[in-house]
Design a protein around this motif. Structure first.
Motif, PDB file in Angstrom:
ATOM      1  N   GLN A 176       0.861  -1.173   0.000  1.00 58.78           N
ATOM      2  CA  GLN A 176       0.000   0.000   0.000  1.00 58.78           C
ATOM      3  C   GLN A 176       0.901   1.228   0.000  1.00 58.78           C
ATOM      4  OE1 GLN A 176      -3.210  -0.636  -0.253  1.00 58.78           O
ATOM      5  NE2 GLN A 176      -2.829  -2.823  -0.022  1.00 58.78           N
ATOM      6  N   PRO A 177       0.670   2.169  -0.899  1.00 60.41           N
ATOM      7  CA  PRO A 177       1.574   3.323  -0.975  1.00 60.41           C
ATOM      8  C   PRO A 177       1.622   4.082   0.333  1.00 60.41           C
ATOM      9  CG  PRO A 177       0.143   3.261  -2.878  1.00 60.41           C
ATOM     10  CD  PRO A 177      -0.346   2.203  -1.939  1.00 60.41           C
ATOM     11  N   GLY A 178       2.815   4.222   0.844  1.00 62.60           N
ATOM     12  CA  GLY A 178       3.040   5.066   1.997  1.00 62.60           C
ATOM     13  C   GLY A 178       2.562   4.527   3.330  1.00 62.60           C
ATOM     14  N   SER A 179       1.846   3.411   3.349  1.00 61.83           N
ATOM     15  CA  SER A 179       1.313   2.936   4.623  1.00 61.83           C
ATOM     16  C   SER A 179       2.337   2.065   5.320  1.00 61.83           C
ATOM     17  CB  SER A 179       0.041   2.131   4.396  1.00 61.83           C
ATOM     18  OG  SER A 179       0.362   0.812   4.053  1.00 61.83           O
ATOM     19  N   ASP A 180       2.305   2.143   6.613  1.00 63.70           N
ATOM     20  CA  ASP A 180       3.258   1.396   7.426  1.00 63.70           C
ATOM     21  C   ASP A 180       2.658   0.069   7.871  1.00 63.70           C
ATOM     22  OD1 ASP A 180       5.484   0.746   8.748  1.00 63.70           O
ATOM     23  OD2 ASP A 180       5.416   2.356  10.219  1.00 63.70           O
TER      24      ASP A 180
END
Lengths: 247, 372
Positions: A176-180
């Protein structure tokens, strides 16, 4: 004299190094063979042993397809042909065509990446040989169907909920883009199988997901090692089912 | 004594010759067994991949980059992703960079295993090839679990990678590295130190350091001639500066510096170094996201850029010109195999025909990478 000595030294070196090599070859007589006798004489079908992310022949779960055309736009070779129109009276999206040309498809996965519900997904099926090119075009629509509309609450229909649960698991595998968010542990999947799927476009991270179970944990704590075999991505059971349009 | 009447013979090798590593053709002018010259004829595998980039857009071109060099597709993926990121000034998350390095170094080992195996196969040794492919197969299994494909990975995206490491993968990868290092020693005993192999490869097609630079050789071929040039060290990209590794150089233990044996051993030594990088990367990998935020409608401003990655076949350059639309204006890939092909005509002079096969194998040319 030196030439003679060299000559015999070369012969001696050749013989000794060949024996070194032969020792390696001979040691393989007592090792476990690595070859697999495909397609017969294997304990399980190869399709069932492939990892979850395997990019095999594409399949579409029309029941959860939202008709958003994201896959159609993402495909770099236009092997997906879709026709979606809006019904004027009922204001519903109607999918009247969903064809995938498997002969053209290069199994890149760019179509299943933007799919919000995981409706279009790769299976672990790879044996697709056929006698004509036309039969390699998979037509998923027999008669026009109404596109799936993501519900606010839990999905009431248990059959669709199950499909959605599988689809969301597929969606969550992608970065997921940018998700941690650590990857959801697959071991926890059977327990939530009966639970309704989350609302489609917003996959929420599982808050109770043990971070150590994810491979993302930098420290190899014992719990991570223990949960690793259980956390193996399970083969998709849907992949094994026979496609009616395969004939 | 009057000279025995001989005449020059013109031979065709290829395009379907099994030992030319793809569809390659050589026109050989030979006097008996000795070649006067071998003229490479390239272009049989030209698929206009650079032109395709102008038609499919930035995101859609990623699977095509796999086809530029299908033996080590991770590097072409990385080159394209890095070029796009440079154009649009996109930052890749640190975990994403680590994932890239891990995947790429595994791919380097796989590519070198294929090379050393094929080198054995080309000089008539079948067994080492099978041993090398067995090891490569295990790497393919790991990569398959990571990205779902065994050859055309399409693993990287503009801004990061498409999949995080799967659960439990790190331990498997570390276990594989434990397994690989003894196997390389075993492979050396099986083949590299074999007297017949050494006699066959040493002092064949020697490339001096000056020649290698003049003919623009890159990667392991260049380093085998003793030139210390590795993009990972000299023009560091990604997270390579964080790793401790050596750049092996050709030493000429068995013959002359820059002969086929040096180029062969270079691959073996690079695999050891790649395993070293992998060990560090797998233990140091930080937490965090693997994919940065990139808009789906990717339109970098009009600009041009050049990035270089150290692929398994050497310094690979990606030159991209954007014009502000969703499609690149021009893409060019500079590959190591193409430069190596330019040298074959010179090197083949006075070489035996059977040694041409050794030369091609030792330069590690891959036909799709030559033509693109």
């Amino acid at each position: 004299m030196g030439a003679f000595a060299d000559y015999f030294r070369h012969i001696r070196d050749a013989v000794t190094t060949i024996f070194d090599g032969m020792a390696v070859t001979a040691s393989h007589l007592v090792r476990k063979p690595y070859t697999v006798q495909y397609p017969d004489r294997i304990p399980t079908r190869v399709q069932d042993t492939l990892p979850f992310r395997y990019r095999g022949i594409l399949d579409v779960d029309l029941e959860i397809c939202t008709g958003c055309l994201a896959c159609d736009r993402a495909c770099p070779i236009n092997c997906i042909a879709m026709a979606v129109e809006k019904n004027a009276q009922t204001r519903e999206l109607v999918i009247s065509q969903f064809d995938i040309d498997i002969a053209k498809c290069m199994f890149c996965g760019l179509c299943s990446e933007p799919c919000p519900t995981g409706a279009i997904h790769h299976t672990t099926e790879f044996e697709g040989a056929d006698y004509s090119l036309e039969s390699l075009i998979r037509r998923f629509i027999v008669e026009p169907v109404v596109a799936y509309k993501p519900k606010k609450g839990p999905e009431p229909d248990p059959a669709i909920a199950q499909l959605l649960e599988r689809g969301m698991h597929y969606v969550e595998e992608w970065a997921q883009p940018g998700s941690d968010k650590p990857p959801a542990p697959a071991a926890a999947k059977p327990s939530v199988a009966a639970a309704p799927g989350p609302r489609a476009p917003a996959p929420k991270p599982v808050p109770s997901a043990p971070k150590a179970a994810a491979d993302g944990a930098a420290d190899a704590s014992p719990s991570a090692v223990e949960s690793a075999p259980g956390a193996e991505p399970a083969p998709v059971p849907e992949a094994a089912k026979d496609k009616p349009d395969n004939a | 004594m009057s000279a025995f009447h001989t005449e020059e013979m013109t031979l065709n090798m290829g395009p379907q010759h099994p030992s030319t590593h793809g569809v390659l053709r050589f026109v050989i002018k030979a006097d008996g067994e000795v070649m006067r010259e071998a003229i490479p004829d390239v272009g049989y595998l030209h698929r206009s991949i650079e032109k395709i980039a102008e038609k499919v857009g930035y995101h859609g071109f990623m699977p095509y980059t796999d086809r530029v060099d299908y033996v080590c597709a991770m590097f072409t993926n990385q080159g394209w992703a890095m070029a796009c990121e440079k154009l649009a000034h996109i930052e890749v998350p640190r975990r994403g960079e680590y994932c890239r390095v891990i995947a790429a170094e595994f791919n380097r080992i796989a590519s070198h295993l294929l090379t050393v195996g094929l080198m054995g196969m080309d000089i008539g040794a079948m067994t080492p090839f099978l041993h090398a492919l067995r090891e490569r197969e295990m790497i393919n299994d790991l990569i398959e679990e990571l990205c779902g494909a065994r050859l055309t990975f399409n693993y990287m995206r503009i801004g990061g990678v498409a999949w995080d490491l799967p659960p439990g993968w790190r331990d498997k990868a570390l276990a594989y590295l434990d397994h690989l290092e003894p196997i390389l020693d075993e492979f050396n005993a099986l083949f590299s130190y074999n007297k017949i192999c050494i006699q066959r490869l040493a002092n064949v097609a020697v490339i001096s350091a000056d020649e290698a630079i003049n003919y623009n050789l890159v990667g392991p071929n260049l380093r085998a001639s003793g030139v210390n040039w590795d993009v990972r060290k000299d023009l560091p990209y990604s997270v390579y500066p964080e790793f401790d590794f050596e750049v092996p150089l050709g030493r000429g233990e068995w013959g002359t510096v820059g002969d086929a044996m040096d180029r062969y051993m270079m691959r073996i030594r690079e695999m050891v170094q790649s395993a070293r990088i992998l060990r560090q990367a797998l233990t140091q990998i930080p937490d965090g996201p693997v994919l940065g935020k990139v808009v789906r409608n990717f339109k970098p401003a009009a600009n041009e850029c050049q990035v270089r990655v150290e692929s398994a076949r050497g310094d690979q350059g990606w030159y991209v010109v954007s014009d502000g639309t969703g499609f690149p204006h021009r893409v060019h890939v500079r590959t190591g195999s193409f430069a190596a092909m330019g040298m074959i005509q010179k090197l083949s002079k006075g070489l035996m025909i059977a040694d041409l096969v050794v030369l091609i194998a030792s330069l590690d040319v891959i036909a799709p990478e030559i033509d693109r």
